[in-house]
Motif scaffolding. Structure first.
Motif, mmCIF file in Angstrom:
data_model
loop_
_atom_site.group_PDB
_atom_site.id
_atom_site.type_symbol
_atom_site.label_atom_id
_atom_site.label_comp_id
_atom_site.label_asym_id
_atom_site.label_seq_id
_atom_site.Cartn_x
_atom_site.Cartn_y
_atom_site.Cartn_z
ATOM 1 N N PHE A 74 -12.357 -4.497 2.852
ATOM 2 C CA PHE A 74 -11.124 -5.205 3.146
ATOM 3 C C PHE A 74 -11.365 -6.472 3.962
ATOM 4 O O PHE A 74 -10.615 -7.439 3.842
ATOM 5 C CB PHE A 74 -10.145 -4.286 3.876
ATOM 6 N N MET A 107 -12.237 2.242 -4.023
ATOM 7 C CA MET A 107 -10.976 2.139 -4.745
ATOM 8 C C MET A 107 -11.165 1.946 -6.246
ATOM 9 O O MET A 107 -10.234 2.162 -7.026
ATOM 10 C CB MET A 107 -10.125 1.002 -4.160
ATOM 11 N N ALA A 145 0.830 -1.206 0.000
ATOM 12 C CA ALA A 145 0.000 0.000 0.000
ATOM 13 C C ALA A 145 0.863 1.253 0.000
ATOM 14 O O ALA A 145 0.463 2.287 -0.560
ATOM 15 C CB ALA A 145 -0.944 0.006 1.205
ATOM 16 N N SER A 203 -15.102 6.702 3.488
ATOM 17 C CA SER A 203 -14.362 5.650 2.813
ATOM 18 C C SER A 203 -14.405 5.863 1.305
ATOM 19 O O SER A 203 -15.488 6.034 0.719
ATOM 20 C CB SER A 203 -14.969 4.288 3.178
ATOM 21 N N LEU A 256 -6.775 4.441 -1.730
ATOM 22 C CA LEU A 256 -7.345 3.923 -0.481
ATOM 23 C C LEU A 256 -7.347 5.075 0.513
ATOM 24 O O LEU A 256 -6.294 5.660 0.797
ATOM 25 C CB LEU A 256 -6.513 2.749 0.027
ATOM 26 N N ALA A 283 -14.198 -0.360 3.245
ATOM 27 C CA ALA A 283 -13.807 -0.504 1.830
ATOM 28 C C ALA A 283 -13.709 -1.960 1.404
ATOM 29 O O ALA A 283 -12.988 -2.300 0.460
ATOM 30 C CB ALA A 283 -12.477 0.218 1.575
#
Length: 442
Positions: free
Chosen positions: A190, A139, A59, A136, A110, A188
């Motif tokens: 994840f 992406m 990231a 948020s 992100l 998001a």
């Protein structure tokens, strides 16, 4: 007189026995005092693997704190300056914290921010929530979504015991947290719903006097006309009594009631000297612990009655049946005085040598027992917080915890035994039970 079984018995049980719930088969617990939260902190890292991912080589991002949030040495965060409400009897918290944390990565693709973090806990239900505002960025589309006041995580308070330190802060440490469905969406995508998040530690400080109150040294002395003491003796002992090893019960009578986290002793009477902070007060209520039934009698039979508190303004002690049972740690400025209301919030209690003897060796002198809270009225005009209704009995019996009720004998110990307990050892309970002396007549 009958003889107790001689010998040395060792009983082991699985760890789940250490958290046997204390259930009440009587009237619901009364409403408790709701105190303002004046300070505190939520220590929570959200999720360690996510933090590592953000700052790692993939990231290539960063974590930014603002609005009062702080970073701890282990990488977790502290959300500060708590405000809200604290349920004194039930140890339930509703508190908001200052601070925001922003996670960015992948050159800005992100971007997740958590702010306006709030916590609610329901100690009786062993549950809670972490609520937050979350922004948020998607992406894929780059669109930013705002989630207001969402329950981001659920908390599991099973086996978590509130601890109150000498600094007045009550702490729920290491509370497991899990991601909710809406939290997963806000995160998001994840992680999925139910994913384990970092455990949370909640520390709050409540003030018994909402308007600041006065400290001893004013002219509000005189007779105590009403009030109550909230004290559970010792939670691990309560759990043991109603658990499968002792197989016993806890009987309440003479006005004592369950307060959701122990017992309430009502009908306070006594005297208070404002100039010195000296206090002498006695409470109604009887708590009777019964366990290890054998041939129709209980080999464990402990009566807690005639509860009295004596203080010279600096030191304080609690007496049970005229036995100096525990010492009480008072704040440096003594009791909180708000008009004609005297308060003490979750003061630490420590078992004395006399208390060790009365407790038949369950705990040792110097061991910390449950915290004690007081609400005392110096006039009939005072409306006590969390006034307890009558328990609907004539004083001969009362609410029973666990496996049933037996008549109250009125004796401090009818079948004395010496019992040593080691709770929460390794993965379970180890109970070493040594009977050192023959029974005496009840």
């Amino acid at each position: 007189m009958k003889s107790l079984l001689a010998g040395f018995v060792r009983v082991t049980a699985v760890a789940a026995l250490a958290a046997v719930p204390l259930t009440v088969t009587a009237t619901p617990a009364a409403a408790e005092p709701i105190l303002p939260v004046v300070d505190g902190q939520l220590d929570w890292g959200v999720k360690e693997s996510f933090r590592n991912y953000i700052t790692g080589p993939i990231a290539g991002g960063e974590i930014t704190l603002s609005d009062g949030a702080v970073e701890h040495a282990d990488g977790t965060f502290g959300f500060t300056a708590a405000s809200g409400e604290y349920d004194l009897g039930g140890h339930s918290v509703t508190a908001g914290f200052e601070g925001a944390v922003n996670f960015t990565g992948h050159h800005g693709a992100l971007d997740v921010t958590l702010s306006q973090v709030r916590v609610t806990t329901d100690n009786a239900a062993s549950s809670g929530e972490i609520v937050a505002d979350v922004s948020s960025k998607d992406m894929e589309t780059g669109e930013t979504h705002v989630f207001d006041d969402i329950t981001f995580a659920v908390l599991d308070l099973t086996g978590i015991t509130p601890e109150t330190g000498d600094d007045g802060y009550t702490t729920l440490a290491g509370v497991p947290a899990a991601l909710t469905a809406v939290g997963a969406e806000a995160f998001a995508g994840f992680y999925e719903e139910g994913a384990d998040l970092d455990p949370a530690t909640i520390a709050i400080k409540a003030d018994a006097a909402e308007d600041g109150g006065d400290t001893p040294g004013n002219d509000n002395d005189g007779s105590i006309v009403d009030g109550h003491a909230d004290w559970g003796v010792k939670k691990s002992f309560r759990d043991y009594i109603v658990g499968p090893v002792a197989g016993g019960s806890i009987e309440l009578s003479d006005g004592a009631t369950d307060n959701g986290n122990g017992f309430r002793f009502p009908e306070a009477t006594g005297e208070y000297d404002a100039s010195s902070g000296a206090l002498s007060v006695t409470f109604a209520g009887t708590v009777h612990f019964l366990g290890h039934e054998h041939d129709g009698s209980h080999e464990l039979d402990l009566l807690f009655t005639d509860v009295t508190i004596e203080s010279d303004g600096a030191d304080a002690a609690l007496y049970v049946n005229d036995v100096h049972f525990v010492d009480i740690a008072l704040p440096a400025d003594g009791l909180t005085v708000d008009g004609d209301l005297l308060s003490l919030v979750e003061a630490t209690t420590t078992l004395t040598a006399e208390g060790e003897t009365y407790f038949e060796g369950f705990y040792s002198a110097g061991d910390e027992l449950d915290p004690l809270s007081l609400q005392l009225a110096l006039s009939d005009e005072v409306e006590l917080p969390g006034t307890t209704p009558g328990n609907g009995n004539d004083g001969a019996g009362g609410p029973s915890f666990g496996s049933g009720r037996l008549p109250t004998t009125g004796a401090g110990l009818t079948l004395p035994i010496t019992i040593g307990i080691a709770l929460l050892v390794g993965g379970g309970i180890a109970l070493w039970w040594t009977r050192r002396q023959p029974a005496r007549a009840a």
